[in-house]
Write a protein that holds these residues in place. Sequence first.
Motif, PDB file in Angstrom:
ATOM      1  N   LEU A  72       0.690  -1.114   0.101  1.00  0.00           N
ATOM      2  CA  LEU A  72      -0.164  -0.042  -0.039  1.00  0.00           C
ATOM      3  C   LEU A  72       0.987   1.277  -0.110  1.00  0.00           C
ATOM      4  O   LEU A  72       0.532   2.395  -0.726  1.00  0.00           O
ATOM      5  CB  LEU A  72      -0.965   0.030   1.191  1.00  0.00           C
ATOM      6  CG  LEU A  72      -2.295  -1.321   1.172  1.00  0.00           C
ATOM      7  CD1 LEU A  72      -2.681  -1.061   2.388  1.00  0.00           C
ATOM      8  CD2 LEU A  72      -3.141  -0.921   0.061  1.00  0.00           C
ATOM      9  N   THR A  86      -6.432   5.374   3.863  1.00  0.00           N
ATOM     10  CA  THR A  86      -6.137   4.291   4.629  1.00  0.00           C
ATOM     11  C   THR A  86      -7.417   3.519   5.256  1.00  0.00           C
ATOM     12  O   THR A  86      -7.715   2.460   4.932  1.00  0.00           O
ATOM     13  CB  THR A  86      -4.898   4.319   5.185  1.00  0.00           C
ATOM     14  OG1 THR A  86      -4.015   4.766   4.542  1.00  0.00           O
ATOM     15  CG2 THR A  86      -4.632   3.007   5.990  1.00  0.00           C
ATOM     16  N   GLY A  94     -10.029   2.678   2.486  1.00  0.00           N
ATOM     17  CA  GLY A  94      -9.631   1.278   2.182  1.00  0.00           C
ATOM     18  C   GLY A  94      -9.882   0.174   3.070  1.00  0.00           C
ATOM     19  O   GLY A  94     -10.355  -0.820   2.473  1.00  0.00           O
ATOM     20  N   LYS A  95      -9.577   0.423   4.110  1.00  0.00           N
ATOM     21  CA  LYS A  95      -9.828  -0.709   5.133  1.00  0.00           C
ATOM     22  C   LYS A  95     -11.348  -1.166   5.243  1.00  0.00           C
ATOM     23  O   LYS A  95     -11.799  -2.263   5.216  1.00  0.00           O
ATOM     24  CB  LYS A  95      -9.275  -0.708   6.565  1.00  0.00           C
ATOM     25  CG  LYS A  95      -9.252  -1.520   7.646  1.00  0.00           C
ATOM     26  CD  LYS A  95      -8.553  -2.985   7.029  1.00  0.00           C
ATOM     27  CE  LYS A  95      -8.698  -4.043   8.295  1.00  0.00           C
ATOM     28  NZ  LYS A  95      -7.961  -3.570   9.724  1.00  0.00           N
ATOM     29  N   ASN A 114     -12.366  -3.248   2.382  1.00  0.00           N
ATOM     30  CA  ASN A 114     -11.937  -4.444   2.747  1.00  0.00           C
ATOM     31  C   ASN A 114     -12.999  -5.369   3.538  1.00  0.00           C
ATOM     32  O   ASN A 114     -13.315  -6.513   3.281  1.00  0.00           O
ATOM     33  CB  ASN A 114     -10.398  -4.394   3.182  1.00  0.00           C
ATOM     34  CG  ASN A 114      -9.967  -5.721   3.208  1.00  0.00           C
ATOM     35  OD1 ASN A 114     -10.409  -6.461   4.533  1.00  0.00           O
ATOM     36  ND2 ASN A 114      -9.060  -6.217   2.526  1.00  0.00           N
ATOM     37  N   SER A 143      -7.170   1.467  -3.692  1.00  0.00           N
ATOM     38  CA  SER A 143      -8.531   0.845  -3.342  1.00  0.00           C
ATOM     39  C   SER A 143      -8.628  -0.658  -4.098  1.00  0.00           C
ATOM     40  O   SER A 143      -9.007  -1.498  -3.391  1.00  0.00           O
ATOM     41  CB  SER A 143      -9.607   1.780  -3.636  1.00  0.00           C
ATOM     42  OG  SER A 143      -9.757   1.992  -5.151  1.00  0.00           O
ATOM     43  N   TRP A 189      -6.960  -2.883  -1.647  1.00  0.00           N
ATOM     44  CA  TRP A 189      -7.825  -3.269  -0.540  1.00  0.00           C
ATOM     45  C   TRP A 189      -8.521  -4.197  -1.012  1.00  0.00           C
ATOM     46  O   TRP A 189      -9.197  -5.288  -0.132  1.00  0.00           O
ATOM     47  CB  TRP A 189      -8.347  -2.166   0.066  1.00  0.00           C
ATOM     48  CG  TRP A 189      -7.609  -1.363   0.881  1.00  0.00           C
ATOM     49  CD1 TRP A 189      -6.683   0.009   0.613  1.00  0.00           C
ATOM     50  CD2 TRP A 189      -7.074  -1.632   2.202  1.00  0.00           C
ATOM     51  NE1 TRP A 189      -6.156   0.555   1.840  1.00  0.00           N
ATOM     52  CE2 TRP A 189      -6.156  -0.504   2.603  1.00  0.00           C
ATOM     53  CE3 TRP A 189      -7.091  -2.719   3.099  1.00  0.00           C
ATOM     54  CZ2 TRP A 189      -5.568  -0.611   3.958  1.00  0.00           C
ATOM     55  CZ3 TRP A 189      -6.648  -2.980   4.310  1.00  0.00           C
ATOM     56  CH2 TRP A 189      -5.661  -1.739   4.985  1.00  0.00           C
TER      57      TRP A 189
END
Length: 223
Positions: free
Chosen positions: A28, A47, A50-51, A54, A75, A78
């Motif tokens: 990342l 970040t 993105g998580k 996910n 992205s 993720w």
Amino acid sequence: MSSLSQQELWARSDQYHNSFLIQPDEALEFARKNSDENGLPAIAVSTAQGKFLNLLARSIGAKRVLEVGTLGGFSTIWLARALPADGEVLTCELSEKHAEPGLSRLRAKTSLMRVCRTLGPAADTLKKLQPAHPYDLVFIDADKPNNLTYFIEAKRLVKKGGVIIVDNVARKGLVPDESNQDHNLEGVRKLLRYLKDDKEVDATSIGTVGEKGYDGFLYAIRL
């Protein structure tokens, strides 16, 4: 009293929470650096966002993901990491200048073998798609004036019970000011007007703050 600006406070909050919840990640970090070195605009998801994508993909057991707007692949990483071994992300990007530096070098440095890329106007790409199986999740993060076009096609392509996420729908709280005819704001308004009477989805929008500033996303489920 803090001497930090509101934006700096939000960014610090993101960084603080991330330090407990998200581990440093070489791939990342490489994606961020690679995007900067190739002059891509700094408009990728944060970040924490993105998580969230996910975790969302994992929580619904997604195997097939459609992404509208690759940019530098942040992205995309993720999303791809959320999928099982037989899963796949199809990511659409208008500009080879954006997609090529991201995915080509990322493939060499990471294991993004579950990612397929298409180049060209996403509206054209989506209209041509006739997948053998519907998608479980669609993430729309491309040019905002075409939000409605992308959403209508995403609705056709996603399975019943599947999820559609549209990024950047709060835009610093300026969307309600209809005297502001900024094309990005109007792209959000057109989508909202359409959704008001759409009986094929159920949706809400969520405002967010963090290192990317004040914005938000729209979360819809295909009925």
